[in-house]
Design a protein around this motif. Sequence first.
Motif, mmCIF file in Angstrom:
data_model
loop_
_atom_site.group_PDB
_atom_site.id
_atom_site.type_symbol
_atom_site.label_atom_id
_atom_site.label_comp_id
_atom_site.label_asym_id
_atom_site.label_seq_id
_atom_site.Cartn_x
_atom_site.Cartn_y
_atom_site.Cartn_z
ATOM 1 N N LEU A 114 0.701 -1.198 -0.004
ATOM 2 C CA LEU A 114 -0.001 0.229 0.064
ATOM 3 C C LEU A 114 0.967 1.146 0.061
ATOM 4 C CD1 LEU A 114 -2.931 -1.192 2.409
ATOM 5 C CD2 LEU A 114 -2.850 -0.763 -0.107
ATOM 6 N N THR A 115 2.051 1.190 0.798
ATOM 7 C CA THR A 115 3.062 2.343 0.666
ATOM 8 C C THR A 115 3.677 2.646 -0.426
ATOM 9 O OG1 THR A 115 3.123 2.119 3.056
ATOM 10 C CG2 THR A 115 4.860 3.435 2.111
ATOM 11 N N GLU A 116 4.343 1.425 -1.228
ATOM 12 C CA GLU A 116 5.049 1.639 -2.288
ATOM 13 C C GLU A 116 4.293 1.474 -3.697
ATOM 14 O OE1 GLU A 116 8.454 -1.232 -2.098
ATOM 15 O OE2 GLU A 116 8.577 -0.854 0.213
ATOM 16 N N ILE A 117 3.011 0.921 -3.726
ATOM 17 C CA ILE A 117 2.332 0.760 -5.075
ATOM 18 C C ILE A 117 1.406 1.657 -5.367
ATOM 19 C CG2 ILE A 117 1.611 -0.634 -6.934
ATOM 20 C CD1 ILE A 117 3.334 -2.916 -5.397
ATOM 21 N N GLU A 118 1.147 2.791 -6.124
ATOM 22 C CA GLU A 118 0.144 3.476 -6.124
ATOM 23 C C GLU A 118 -1.053 2.937 -6.484
ATOM 24 O OE1 GLU A 118 -1.238 7.633 -8.458
ATOM 25 O OE2 GLU A 118 1.041 7.191 -8.133
ATOM 26 N N PHE A 119 -1.260 2.043 -7.517
ATOM 27 C CA PHE A 119 -2.235 1.599 -7.862
ATOM 28 C C PHE A 119 -3.160 0.745 -6.831
ATOM 29 C CE2 PHE A 119 -4.631 -2.505 -9.287
ATOM 30 C CZ PHE A 119 -5.344 -1.802 -10.329
ATOM 31 N N TYR A 120 -2.175 0.119 -5.726
ATOM 32 C CA TYR A 120 -3.072 -0.575 -4.707
ATOM 33 C C TYR A 120 -3.597 0.283 -3.629
ATOM 34 C CZ TYR A 120 -1.589 -5.024 -6.275
ATOM 35 O OH TYR A 120 -1.482 -6.155 -6.976
ATOM 36 N N ARG A 121 -3.235 1.735 -3.443
ATOM 37 C CA ARG A 121 -4.122 2.760 -2.600
ATOM 38 C C ARG A 121 -5.365 3.278 -3.371
ATOM 39 N NH1 ARG A 121 1.040 6.461 -2.627
ATOM 40 N NH2 ARG A 121 2.159 4.894 -3.737
ATOM 41 N N ASP A 122 -5.837 2.661 -4.511
ATOM 42 C CA ASP A 122 -7.049 3.087 -4.950
ATOM 43 C C ASP A 122 -7.680 1.736 -4.640
ATOM 44 O OD1 ASP A 122 -9.435 3.461 -6.097
ATOM 45 O OD2 ASP A 122 -8.684 3.678 -7.964
ATOM 46 N N ARG A 123 -8.490 1.935 -3.517
ATOM 47 C CA ARG A 123 -9.187 0.482 -2.957
ATOM 48 C C ARG A 123 -10.438 0.218 -3.623
ATOM 49 N NH1 ARG A 123 -7.098 2.136 2.893
ATOM 50 N NH2 ARG A 123 -4.846 1.633 2.218
ATOM 51 N N LYS A 124 -10.776 0.966 -4.733
ATOM 52 C CA LYS A 124 -11.928 0.602 -5.456
ATOM 53 C C LYS A 124 -11.962 -0.463 -6.072
ATOM 54 C CE LYS A 124 -13.386 5.427 -5.519
ATOM 55 N NZ LYS A 124 -12.814 6.637 -6.107
ATOM 56 N N VAL A 125 -10.552 -0.742 -6.565
ATOM 57 C CA VAL A 125 -10.217 -2.051 -7.765
ATOM 58 C C VAL A 125 -9.963 -3.082 -6.823
ATOM 59 C CG1 VAL A 125 -9.063 -2.359 -9.626
ATOM 60 C CG2 VAL A 125 -9.519 -0.362 -9.427
ATOM 61 N N VAL A 126 -8.818 -2.955 -5.867
ATOM 62 C CA VAL A 126 -8.552 -4.063 -5.298
ATOM 63 C C VAL A 126 -8.549 -3.571 -3.519
ATOM 64 C CG1 VAL A 126 -6.635 -5.534 -4.577
ATOM 65 C CG2 VAL A 126 -7.035 -5.095 -6.890
ATOM 66 N N GLY A 127 -9.719 -4.221 -3.024
ATOM 67 C CA GLY A 127 -9.818 -3.788 -1.622
ATOM 68 C C GLY A 127 -8.707 -4.379 -0.724
ATOM 69 N N VAL A 128 -8.638 -3.714 0.431
ATOM 70 C CA VAL A 128 -7.355 -4.269 1.426
ATOM 71 C C VAL A 128 -7.619 -5.647 1.758
ATOM 72 C CG1 VAL A 128 -6.428 -3.833 3.636
ATOM 73 C CG2 VAL A 128 -6.995 -1.956 2.353
ATOM 74 N N GLU A 129 -8.940 -6.081 2.006
ATOM 75 C CA GLU A 129 -9.098 -7.491 2.367
ATOM 76 C C GLU A 129 -8.988 -8.484 1.234
ATOM 77 O OE1 GLU A 129 -9.518 -8.766 5.442
ATOM 78 O OE2 GLU A 129 -9.225 -6.525 6.130
ATOM 79 N N ASP A 130 -8.987 -8.069 0.236
ATOM 80 C CA ASP A 130 -8.989 -8.816 -1.265
ATOM 81 C C ASP A 130 -7.312 -9.072 -1.220
ATOM 82 O OD1 ASP A 130 -8.533 -9.997 -3.631
ATOM 83 O OD2 ASP A 130 -9.515 -8.459 -4.916
ATOM 84 N N LEU A 131 -6.554 -8.116 -0.992
ATOM 85 C CA LEU A 131 -5.303 -7.982 -1.017
ATOM 86 C C LEU A 131 -4.494 -8.773 0.059
ATOM 87 C CD1 LEU A 131 -2.332 -6.733 -2.063
ATOM 88 C CD2 LEU A 131 -2.754 -4.879 -0.806
ATOM 89 N N ARG A 132 -5.133 -8.542 1.132
ATOM 90 C CA ARG A 132 -4.633 -9.474 2.361
ATOM 91 C C ARG A 132 -4.721 -10.694 2.091
ATOM 92 N NH1 ARG A 132 -6.890 -6.513 6.171
ATOM 93 N NH2 ARG A 132 -5.186 -5.300 6.559
ATOM 94 N N ALA A 133 -6.088 -11.340 1.566
ATOM 95 C CA ALA A 133 -6.147 -12.523 1.261
ATOM 96 C C ALA A 133 -5.102 -13.202 0.298
ATOM 97 C CB ALA A 133 -7.551 -12.782 0.877
ATOM 98 N N SER A 134 -5.218 -12.486 -0.853
ATOM 99 C CA SER A 134 -4.132 -12.881 -1.720
ATOM 100 C C SER A 134 -2.681 -12.944 -1.365
ATOM 101 C CB SER A 134 -4.059 -11.937 -2.938
ATOM 102 O OG SER A 134 -3.259 -12.293 -3.855
ATOM 103 N N VAL A 135 -2.052 -11.925 -0.256
ATOM 104 C CA VAL A 135 -0.861 -12.145 0.234
ATOM 105 C C VAL A 135 -0.759 -13.190 0.972
ATOM 106 C CG1 VAL A 135 0.513 -10.973 1.809
ATOM 107 C CG2 VAL A 135 -0.254 -9.834 -0.272
ATOM 108 N N GLY A 136 -1.975 -13.405 1.952
ATOM 109 C CA GLY A 136 -1.756 -14.545 2.943
ATOM 110 C C GLY A 136 -1.781 -15.987 2.159
ATOM 111 N N SER A 137 -2.505 -16.118 0.913
ATOM 112 C CA SER A 137 -2.656 -17.418 0.265
ATOM 113 C C SER A 137 -1.321 -17.723 -0.351
ATOM 114 C CB SER A 137 -3.653 -17.579 -0.669
ATOM 115 O OG SER A 137 -3.761 -16.707 -1.720
#
Length: 176
Positions: free
Chosen positions: A46-69
């Motif tokens: 979230l800090t380093e990649i601007e695209f992921y800061r726009d949570r309308k496309v990839v939500g934080v929970e979606d990101l967290r689940a993907s990183v976790g898996s």
Amino acid sequence: MNAMTTRPGRDQGRPRVVLAPEIAEIAGSVRTRLPDLVERVVQRILTEIEFYRDRKVVGVEDLRASVGSNLAAMAGQLTTDQPPDLSAPRATGRRRAEQGTPLADILHAYRIGFAEFWEAIVEEGRRSTRAPPQTLVDAASGVWWLIGEYTQELTVAYREAAAERLLAGARERSAL
């Protein structure tokens, strides 16, 4: 070290695995701390990649689940003598393509995750009495090979899903 590996030009077609008892023990310890590692990776992304800061496309929970898996699969892979299960990177590649995430940003996120994962392995290795520094050095090439396999699978799945999206869009335009 008990690791079966293949090198380019040798043992082609044979699935490669990464396993050393010391690394398996370290990876098992890292698995127990996975929630903290996942959170660290998510915050860096979230800090380093601007695209992921726009949570309308990839939500934080979606990101967290993907990183976790992906991290759980990677840690699990280091505790088995089976060929890699690439379902986590495949699912991530497809999902991100469907969401329209730029491939460069996904690969950047993967690099962040892998760097943090390797740092956790090294940190745990330093604490372990069973894993001398040479074991980590020996294991590094296997771990980085595995990271390459994950990255390649993610990229292939991403491109397949992106092509499917383009084809579906072309069909839709043609039907109109």
